[in-house]
Design a protein around this motif. Structure first.
Motif, PDB file in Angstrom:
ATOM      1  N   SER A  83     -36.651  11.253 -26.622  1.00 52.76           N
ATOM      2  CA  SER A  83     -37.480  10.487 -27.550  1.00 52.76           C
ATOM      3  C   SER A  83     -38.574   9.710 -26.821  1.00 52.76           C
ATOM      4  CB  SER A  83     -36.603   9.526 -28.365  1.00 52.76           C
ATOM      5  OG  SER A  83     -35.719  10.227 -29.203  1.00 52.76           O
ATOM      6  N   SER A 247     -32.178  14.975 -41.384  1.00 47.41           N
ATOM      7  CA  SER A 247     -31.327  15.653 -40.406  1.00 47.41           C
ATOM      8  C   SER A 247     -29.901  15.775 -40.919  1.00 47.41           C
ATOM      9  CB  SER A 247     -31.350  14.882 -39.078  1.00 47.41           C
ATOM     10  OG  SER A 247     -32.645  14.854 -38.527  1.00 47.41           O
ATOM     11  N   HIS A 280     -31.205  11.684 -32.170  1.00 47.55           N
ATOM     12  CA  HIS A 280     -32.314  12.369 -31.494  1.00 47.55           C
ATOM     13  C   HIS A 280     -33.455  12.597 -32.477  1.00 47.55           C
ATOM     14  CE1 HIS A 280     -34.162  16.169 -29.622  1.00 47.55           C
ATOM     15  NE2 HIS A 280     -34.583  15.116 -28.941  1.00 47.55           N
ATOM     16  N   LEU A 281     -34.541  11.844 -32.312  1.00 49.24           N
ATOM     17  CA  LEU A 281     -35.652  11.896 -33.259  1.00 49.24           C
ATOM     18  C   LEU A 281     -36.980  12.085 -32.532  1.00 49.24           C
ATOM     19  CD1 LEU A 281     -34.502   8.914 -35.495  1.00 49.24           C
ATOM     20  CD2 LEU A 281     -34.124  11.329 -35.921  1.00 49.24           C
ATOM     21  N   CYS A 282     -37.012  13.084 -31.649  1.00 44.18           N
ATOM     22  CA  CYS A 282     -38.199  13.281 -30.807  1.00 44.18           C
ATOM     23  C   CYS A 282     -39.446  13.573 -31.630  1.00 44.18           C
ATOM     24  CB  CYS A 282     -37.955  14.389 -29.791  1.00 44.18           C
ATOM     25  SG  CYS A 282     -37.603  16.021 -30.517  1.00 44.18           S
ATOM     26  N   SER A 284     -40.144  12.752 -34.792  1.00 42.34           N
ATOM     27  CA  SER A 284     -40.576  11.571 -35.535  1.00 42.34           C
ATOM     28  C   SER A 284     -41.238  10.551 -34.618  1.00 42.34           C
ATOM     29  CB  SER A 284     -39.375  10.936 -36.244  1.00 42.34           C
ATOM     30  OG  SER A 284     -38.795  11.834 -37.167  1.00 42.34           O
ATOM     31  N   THR A 364     -39.059  15.923 -39.019  1.00 38.60           N
ATOM     32  CA  THR A 364     -37.619  16.153 -39.123  1.00 38.60           C
ATOM     33  C   THR A 364     -37.251  17.544 -38.622  1.00 38.60           C
ATOM     34  OG1 THR A 364     -37.496  14.681 -41.040  1.00 38.60           O
ATOM     35  CG2 THR A 364     -35.659  16.191 -40.714  1.00 38.60           C
ATOM     36  N   ASN A 367     -37.119  17.427 -34.977  1.00 40.94           N
ATOM     37  CA  ASN A 367     -35.891  16.746 -34.539  1.00 40.94           C
ATOM     38  C   ASN A 367     -34.707  17.705 -34.541  1.00 40.94           C
ATOM     39  OD1 ASN A 367     -37.450  14.410 -34.570  1.00 40.94           O
ATOM     40  ND2 ASN A 367     -36.674  13.729 -36.544  1.00 40.94           N
TER      41      ASN A 367
END
Length: 396
Positions: A83, A247, A280-282, A284, A364, A367
Motif C-alpha cells: 500500500s 473486497s 490490502h488496498l493498494c 485504492s 477495488t 485491490n
C-alpha cells in the motif's frame, strides 16, 4: 448489483443535479439554504471522522495481535509495504504528470457564494492525530494484556461505527456532493475543472495495471514460479469487484479463482486471500494519492510539498489496513488525513469523495487482484522456511 442503487450512481446524479441547479438558480434565499445544508453536513462528516478512525484501526490491531503468528506478521508487512509502495509510486507519478496537465487553478469573473443562513458547529470529540494515536495504543495494549473484554467492546464499537457510516454518512454523501457542486457551478468554475477529472481517472487506471504487473513480477520472482498461473485465473474476481465495489463481497469469487492456481498452496489461499481482502488496498491508496495531489493543484494552486506527501502516504498505509469494507472505505477512513495533513477544506473534501467514488470499482478490482500476488509471496515464504501446511484459527 443494481447500478441505480450504487453509491457511484447516486453521487453521479448528485453531481449532475448540483451542476444544473447551480447554473440556473438565482442569487437568493434558496442558494443560502443550499450553502447552509452543505455546511451542516460537512460538520457532521467531520464529527464522525475520529469515530471512524477509532472504530476501525483499534479493533483491527487487536484482531491481528490476538492471532499473532509469523505468517500473520509477514502478511501484514506485505500489505502495508504494498500500500505504501503504491502510494509513493502514485506520488512520484503525480509530481511528474500533474504539472504538465492543463489545470486552471483560478478563474476570473467568479460569482460570490452567499453565507450560510446559520452555522451549526459540531466539534469532533478529538483531533485526527489524537484519534490515531489513541487507536494504536489501545489496540496494542489490549493485545499485550490479552484483554478479551476490551477486544469484544472494540469489535462492537466497530459494528456501531460501520452502521453509522452505512446508515448516516453514505446516504448523506450524495446530498453533500450535490450542494457542493451546486455552489461550484454557481461560482462558474466547475465547467472548466470537470474535464480534468476524466483525464486523471484514465491515468490512475493505467497506474493500477503497472502496480499489479510489479506485484506479480515480484511474487513470481520470490516464489520461483510463473505469476501468470495465478493472474490468469483472476479475471472473474476482477470483473466481480468492478460490479460490487467491495473486497468482502468479492471474497467468494476471489477464493475460487485463487484455488485454481496450481502454484498457490491451499492453506496460504485460505489464510491470505480473506486477510488481504481486509487489509490490502493498494489500488485504492494509489488512486487517493494521485487524486488529492490533483485536487490540491486545482483548488489551492499548488501540489503539497514532498515532505507532506511522504507523511500522508506513510499514514495512509496505516489507515488502509483498518479501512471499513464499504464503497469508498479508504477515503472515508482517511478523511482526517486529507483535512489534517493536507489541509483540505469542505470543497476539497467533497471533490475528493466524488471523484474517488466514481472510480471506486476499479480501485477495488486492483485491490482484489493484487491479493493473489501477495498470496503467491506468502506461499514462497512458507516453502522457503519449511512451514508446514495447516489451517489458521482466527478466533479471538
Amino acid at each position: 448489483m443494481n447500478i441505480f442503487k450504487s453509491l457511484p450512481f447516486k453521487l453521479l446524479v448528485g453531481v449532475i443535479l448540483g451542476i444544473v441547479i447551480g447554473l440556473v438558480i438565482p442569487d437568493g434565499a434558496i442558494l443560502q439554504v443550499i450553502v447552509t445544508v452543505k455546511y451542516i453536513l460537512n460538520q457532521l462528516i467531520g464529527f464522525c471522522v475520529p469515530l471512524i478512525i477509532i472504530g476501525f484501526i483499534a479493533p483491527s490491531i487487536v484482531k491481528l495481535g490476538s492471532n499473532a503468528s509469523r505468517m500473520l506478521g509477514i502478511a501484514l508487512i506485505l500489505a502495508y509495504v504494498s500500500s505504501v509502495g503504491a502510494a509513493l509510486f502514485s506520488m512520484t507519478a503525480g509530481y511528474g504528470i500533474i504539472p504538465h496537465l492543463n489545470i486552471v487553478s483560478s478563474v476570473d469573473g467568479l460569482k460570490d457564494v452567499p453565507a450560510a443562513v446559520f452555522q451549526l458547529d459540531i466539534p469532533a470529540i478529538m483531533s485526527v492525530m489524537s484519534a490515531l494515536v489513541f487507536s494504536v495504543l489501545v489496540g496494542l495494549a489490549a493485545t499485550w494484556t490479552n484483554a478479551r473484554t476490551i477486544a469484544k467492546i472494540l469489535q462492537e464499537f466497530q459494528d456501531i461505527v460501520l452502521k453509522i457510516v452505512t446508515s448516516v454518512i453514505i446516504p448523506i454523501l450524495p446530498v453533500f456532493i450535490a450542494c457542493t457542486f451546486c455552489t461550484l457551478s454557481y461560482e462558474g468554475t466547475i465547467t472548466k475543472q470537470l474535464p480534468i477529472f476524466l483525464i486523471i481517472v484514465v491515468i490512475v487506471m493505467v497506474g493500477h495495471y503497472i502496480w499489479l504487473a510489479l506485484l506479480y513480477g515480484l511474487g513470481g520472482a520470490y516464489s520461483g514460479t510463473n505469476p501468470m498461473e495465478v493472474l490468469k485465473h483472476y479475471g472473474p474476481a476482477y470483473i466481480t469487484a468492478v460490479g460490487t465495489m467491495s473486497s468482502a463481497a468479492t471474497l467468494a469469487v476471489a477464493l475460487r479463482c485463487a484455488r485454481k492456481a496450481k502454484t498457490l498452496r491451499s492453506d496460504m489461499v485460505d489464510f491470505g486471500v480473506p486477510l488481504f481482502a481486509n487489509i490490502h488496498l493498494c489500488g485504492s491508496v494509489l488512486t487517493e494519492v494521485f487524486f488529492v495531489m490533483t485536487i490540491s493543484k486545482i483548488l489551492y494552486g499548488s501540489i503539497p510539498s514532498v515532505g507532506t506527501m511522504v507523511l500522508f502516504c506513510a499514514l495512509l498505509g496505516i489507515f488502509a489496513v483498518g479501512a471499513p469494507g464499504v464503497p469508498g472505505g479508504t477515503v472515508m477512513a482517511s478523511l482526517g488525513l486529507i483535512t489534517g495533513v493536507l489541509g483540505f477544506d469542505d470543497t476539497g473534501t467533497a471533490l475528493m469523495l466524488t471523484i474517488f467514488a466514481l472510480q471506486d470499482s476499479f480501485g477495488t478490482a486492483c485491490n482484489v487482484t493484487g491479493d493473489g500476488a501477495l498470496t503467491l509471496m506468502l506461499t514462497g515464504y512458507a516453502k522457503k522456511h519449511n512451514i508446514e501446511e495447516k489451517k489458521i484459527d482466527f478466533a479471538l
